[in-house]
Design a protein around this motif. Structure first.
Motif, mmCIF file in Angstrom:
data_model
loop_
_atom_site.group_PDB
_atom_site.id
_atom_site.type_symbol
_atom_site.label_atom_id
_atom_site.label_comp_id
_atom_site.label_asym_id
_atom_site.label_seq_id
_atom_site.Cartn_x
_atom_site.Cartn_y
_atom_site.Cartn_z
ATOM 1 N N HIS A 115 0.830 -1.216 0.000
ATOM 2 C CA HIS A 115 0.000 0.000 0.000
ATOM 3 C C HIS A 115 0.858 1.258 0.000
ATOM 4 C CE1 HIS A 115 -3.414 -2.610 0.750
ATOM 5 N NE2 HIS A 115 -2.750 -3.164 1.740
ATOM 6 N N ASP A 116 2.137 1.080 -0.288
ATOM 7 C CA ASP A 116 3.097 2.189 -0.312
ATOM 8 C C ASP A 116 3.271 2.866 1.034
ATOM 9 O OD1 ASP A 116 2.341 3.262 -3.708
ATOM 10 O OD2 ASP A 116 3.810 1.845 -2.915
ATOM 11 N N VAL A 117 2.970 2.140 2.099
ATOM 12 C CA VAL A 117 3.207 2.678 3.442
ATOM 13 C C VAL A 117 4.609 2.266 3.878
ATOM 14 C CG1 VAL A 117 2.486 2.575 5.858
ATOM 15 C CG2 VAL A 117 0.765 2.627 4.033
ATOM 16 N N ALA A 118 5.355 3.237 4.415
ATOM 17 C CA ALA A 118 6.731 2.949 4.838
ATOM 18 C C ALA A 118 6.737 1.932 5.973
ATOM 19 C CB ALA A 118 7.403 4.246 5.293
ATOM 20 N N VAL A 119 7.525 0.883 5.798
ATOM 21 C CA VAL A 119 7.616 -0.145 6.838
ATOM 22 C C VAL A 119 9.041 -0.284 7.368
ATOM 23 C CG1 VAL A 119 5.650 -1.481 5.993
ATOM 24 C CG2 VAL A 119 7.940 -1.964 5.133
ATOM 25 N N GLY A 120 9.986 0.380 6.736
ATOM 26 C CA GLY A 120 11.360 0.270 7.226
ATOM 27 C C GLY A 120 12.337 0.939 6.282
ATOM 28 N N LEU A 121 13.608 0.837 6.661
ATOM 29 C CA LEU A 121 14.690 1.377 5.854
ATOM 30 C C LEU A 121 15.738 0.302 5.651
ATOM 31 C CD1 LEU A 121 15.402 4.774 7.654
ATOM 32 C CD2 LEU A 121 14.186 4.467 5.508
ATOM 33 N N THR A 122 16.408 0.386 4.520
ATOM 34 C CA THR A 122 17.599 -0.435 4.330
ATOM 35 C C THR A 122 18.543 0.362 3.449
ATOM 36 O OG1 THR A 122 18.449 -2.618 3.790
ATOM 37 C CG2 THR A 122 16.879 -1.662 2.248
ATOM 38 N N GLY A 123 19.792 -0.087 3.372
ATOM 39 C CA GLY A 123 20.738 0.679 2.573
ATOM 40 C C GLY A 123 22.112 0.060 2.561
ATOM 41 N N GLN A 124 23.110 0.926 2.527
ATOM 42 C CA GLN A 124 24.490 0.463 2.374
ATOM 43 C C GLN A 124 24.890 -0.506 3.482
ATOM 44 O OE1 GLN A 124 26.399 4.261 2.409
ATOM 45 N NE2 GLN A 124 26.083 4.631 0.242
ATOM 46 N N ARG A 125 24.527 -0.179 4.692
ATOM 47 C CA ARG A 125 24.925 -1.033 5.812
ATOM 48 C C ARG A 125 24.183 -2.370 5.767
ATOM 49 N NH1 ARG A 125 26.229 -0.867 11.487
ATOM 50 N NH2 ARG A 125 26.761 -3.041 11.798
ATOM 51 N N GLY A 126 22.881 -2.307 5.480
ATOM 52 C CA GLY A 126 22.092 -3.538 5.409
ATOM 53 C C GLY A 126 22.594 -4.456 4.305
ATOM 54 N N LEU A 127 22.969 -3.839 3.196
ATOM 55 C CA LEU A 127 23.492 -4.626 2.074
ATOM 56 C C LEU A 127 24.837 -5.249 2.441
ATOM 57 C CD1 LEU A 127 22.334 -5.128 -0.713
ATOM 58 C CD2 LEU A 127 23.602 -3.146 -1.536
ATOM 59 N N ALA A 128 25.688 -4.460 3.107
ATOM 60 C CA ALA A 128 26.997 -4.976 3.513
ATOM 61 C C ALA A 128 26.829 -6.157 4.467
ATOM 62 C CB ALA A 128 27.825 -3.874 4.179
ATOM 63 N N GLU A 129 25.896 -6.054 5.385
ATOM 64 C CA GLU A 129 25.669 -7.150 6.335
ATOM 65 C C GLU A 129 25.155 -8.390 5.625
ATOM 66 O OE1 GLU A 129 23.021 -5.552 9.234
ATOM 67 O OE2 GLU A 129 24.615 -4.613 10.384
ATOM 68 N N TYR A 130 24.259 -8.190 4.671
ATOM 69 C CA TYR A 130 23.710 -9.323 3.919
ATOM 70 C C TYR A 130 24.824 -10.048 3.165
ATOM 71 C CZ TYR A 130 20.967 -11.849 0.413
ATOM 72 O OH TYR A 130 20.440 -12.824 -0.390
ATOM 73 N N VAL A 131 25.669 -9.281 2.500
ATOM 74 C CA VAL A 131 26.766 -9.904 1.744
ATOM 75 C C VAL A 131 27.764 -10.541 2.707
ATOM 76 C CG1 VAL A 131 28.684 -9.484 0.162
ATOM 77 C CG2 VAL A 131 26.505 -8.331 -0.203
ATOM 78 N N ALA A 132 28.071 -9.863 3.806
ATOM 79 C CA ALA A 132 29.053 -10.384 4.760
ATOM 80 C C ALA A 132 28.589 -11.709 5.371
ATOM 81 C CB ALA A 132 29.313 -9.361 5.869
ATOM 82 N N ASP A 133 27.285 -11.902 5.487
ATOM 83 C CA ASP A 133 26.761 -13.160 6.032
ATOM 84 C C ASP A 133 27.159 -14.352 5.171
ATOM 85 O OD1 ASP A 133 23.596 -11.957 7.449
ATOM 86 O OD2 ASP A 133 25.633 -12.110 8.270
ATOM 87 N N HIS A 134 27.473 -14.104 3.913
ATOM 88 C CA HIS A 134 27.883 -15.185 3.018
ATOM 89 C C HIS A 134 29.357 -15.528 3.187
ATOM 90 C CE1 HIS A 134 24.076 -14.101 1.175
ATOM 91 N NE2 HIS A 134 24.122 -15.191 0.434
ATOM 92 N N PHE A 135 30.072 -14.744 4.006
ATOM 93 C CA PHE A 135 31.506 -14.967 4.191
ATOM 94 C C PHE A 135 31.834 -15.042 5.678
ATOM 95 C CE2 PHE A 135 32.406 -14.380 -0.206
ATOM 96 C CZ PHE A 135 31.506 -13.420 -0.650
ATOM 97 N N PRO A 136 31.339 -16.032 6.362
ATOM 98 C CA PRO A 136 31.590 -16.102 7.808
ATOM 99 C C PRO A 136 33.068 -16.193 8.155
ATOM 100 C CG PRO A 136 30.650 -18.156 6.985
ATOM 101 C CD PRO A 136 30.556 -17.164 5.875
ATOM 102 N N HIS A 137 33.873 -16.776 7.261
ATOM 103 C CA HIS A 137 35.304 -16.878 7.549
ATOM 104 C C HIS A 137 35.943 -15.506 7.588
ATOM 105 C CE1 HIS A 137 35.387 -16.362 3.220
ATOM 106 N NE2 HIS A 137 36.665 -16.041 3.336
ATOM 107 N N ALA A 138 35.425 -14.585 6.777
ATOM 108 C CA ALA A 138 36.000 -13.237 6.739
ATOM 109 C C ALA A 138 35.708 -12.511 8.038
ATOM 110 C CB ALA A 138 35.463 -12.459 5.547
ATOM 111 N N VAL A 139 34.567 -12.784 8.627
ATOM 112 C CA VAL A 139 34.242 -12.145 9.901
ATOM 113 C C VAL A 139 35.250 -12.576 10.952
ATOM 114 C CG1 VAL A 139 32.523 -12.017 11.731
ATOM 115 C CG2 VAL A 139 31.795 -11.977 9.355
ATOM 116 N N MET A 140 35.645 -13.836 10.934
ATOM 117 C CA MET A 140 36.563 -14.339 11.937
ATOM 118 C C MET A 140 37.948 -13.726 11.804
ATOM 119 S SD MET A 140 34.807 -16.409 13.742
ATOM 120 C CE MET A 140 35.989 -17.440 14.580
ATOM 121 N N THR A 141 38.349 -13.374 10.600
ATOM 122 C CA THR A 141 39.711 -12.897 10.408
ATOM 123 C C THR A 141 39.805 -11.402 10.218
ATOM 124 O OG1 THR A 141 39.539 -13.264 8.028
ATOM 125 C CG2 THR A 141 40.423 -15.068 9.356
ATOM 126 N N SER A 142 38.700 -10.715 10.302
ATOM 127 C CA SER A 142 38.720 -9.276 10.084
ATOM 128 C C SER A 142 39.601 -8.612 11.116
ATOM 129 C CB SER A 142 37.284 -8.752 10.180
ATOM 130 O OG SER A 142 37.211 -7.441 9.718
#
Lengths: 156, 168
Positions: A115-142
């Motif tokens: 209904h075009d009612v705002a339900v939330g926000l997403t953006g650069q950070r949300g996208l980075a987190e989504y992609v980072a979830d695919h690389f759990p090994h990178a989180v461990m070595t960051s």
């Protein structure tokens, strides 16, 4: 499915959405700033009487005002809101977010329901987190310096 | 005979150190690109920086003038902190009269999370996700700042990939 197919096919609802702060255009900039601080968000969404987005007021604009015209903080967000933004539906594929952020040089997009009612926000950070979830090994070595992570997350 | 026996024993015991090496398998080209491309692919230069002795007001004016969301706080060549638009919101905006006169070193986040130029784009994204900041400085092998991970460049990296594969 790999990351490539996930971005092309998974819906925006799979991203970690932040709660959108919505205000009407008469809200003072000072009050909007307080709301942004409380919720840890860099923007408020200005909505009409039906909850539909009509603009946004961001910390970027706040910085410009603090740099050049502090007295404006007492004025309403409607006077300084940006009317260029983009929105995506919860059912749109995530690639829509990628396109919107780049095409309009945005930090975040408004997520709306059917209904075009705002339900939330997403953006650069949300996208980075989504992609980072695919690389759990990178989180461990960051690597980090001896400093700390932010006590409060930044960005949508 | 003894030598042949010894040699035979050495051959039996020899183990190729790479015998159990398994190259990383990727589900798709995007995952491979994110793991194999270095952070220089998403580096943003020139770097917006400010000296640690500058005032908060000067930092705000610089953020506005440069139209950026992050300043690296430096003492000479050394990175000592980071100051972002979010810091302005959280620590300055509601009491600018007082806070704006302070030294930036008092309000910055000291010793921020960093990545090195040999790290991958995936490492950079993880630093953003885990460290809690959208901007992550990039250091060279001598720990000198060479850039900053740009969220815009990350998005461009993703979008360029999908354009190359001809996404629907």
């Amino acid at each position: 499915m790999g990351l490539e197919q996930n971005i092309l096919n998974e819906p925006v609802s799979k991203l970690k959405l932040r709660k959108a702060i919505t205000v009407d255009g008469r809200t003072s900039i000072l009050h909007a700033t307080e709301l942004m601080r409380q919720e840890g968000l860099g923007c408020v969404i200005v909505v009409d009487t039906k909850g539909r987005p009509v603009g946004k007021f961001t910390e970027r604009v706040l910085i410009d005002l603090l740099a050049k015209d502090k007295a404006a903080l007492n004025q309403s967000v409607g006077e300084y809101m940006a009317t260029v933004w983009d929105q995506v539906r919860t059912t749109d594929p995530i690639i829509r977010v990628v396109d919107a952020l780049r095409d309009h040089d945005l930090r975040f997009v408004v997520v709306v329901d059917d209904h075009d009612v705002a339900v939330g926000l997403t953006g650069q950070r949300g996208l980075a987190e989504y992609v980072a979830d695919h690389f759990p090994h990178a989180v461990m070595t960051s690597r980090a310096t001896e400093g700390q992570a932010m006590p409060q997350r930044e960005g949508a | 005979m003894t030598d042949r026996k010894r040699q035979s024993t050495s051959t039996d015991e020899f183990e190729d150190p790479l015998s159990n090496f398994e190259p990383r398998q990727f589900d798709d080209a995007l995952e491979q690109a994110l793991c194999e491309e270095s952070v220089t692919a998403v580096n943003s230069t020139p770097i917006a920086s400010i000296h640690a002795d500058a005032t908060v007001q000067e930092a705000i004016e610089r953020l506005s003038e440069l139209d950026v969301a992050c300043l690296l706080v430096m003492e000479g060549d050394a990175l000592v902190g980071i100051f972002t638009a979010r810091d302005v919101l959280n620590r300055v905006a509601l009491d600018c009269e007082t806070e704006c006169q302070k030294r930036i070193a008092e309000l910055m986040t000291p010793s921020p999370s960093v990545v090195h130029e040999t790290d991958s784009v995936a490492d950079a994204l993880s630093a953003i996700a885990v460290g809690g900041r959208r901007h992550v400085p990039i250091l060279d092998v001598d720990d000198k700042v060479v850039g900053i991970v740009s969220p815009q460049r990350v998005n461009a990296f993703l979008q360029d990939h999908f354009q190359q594969i001809g996404k629907p």
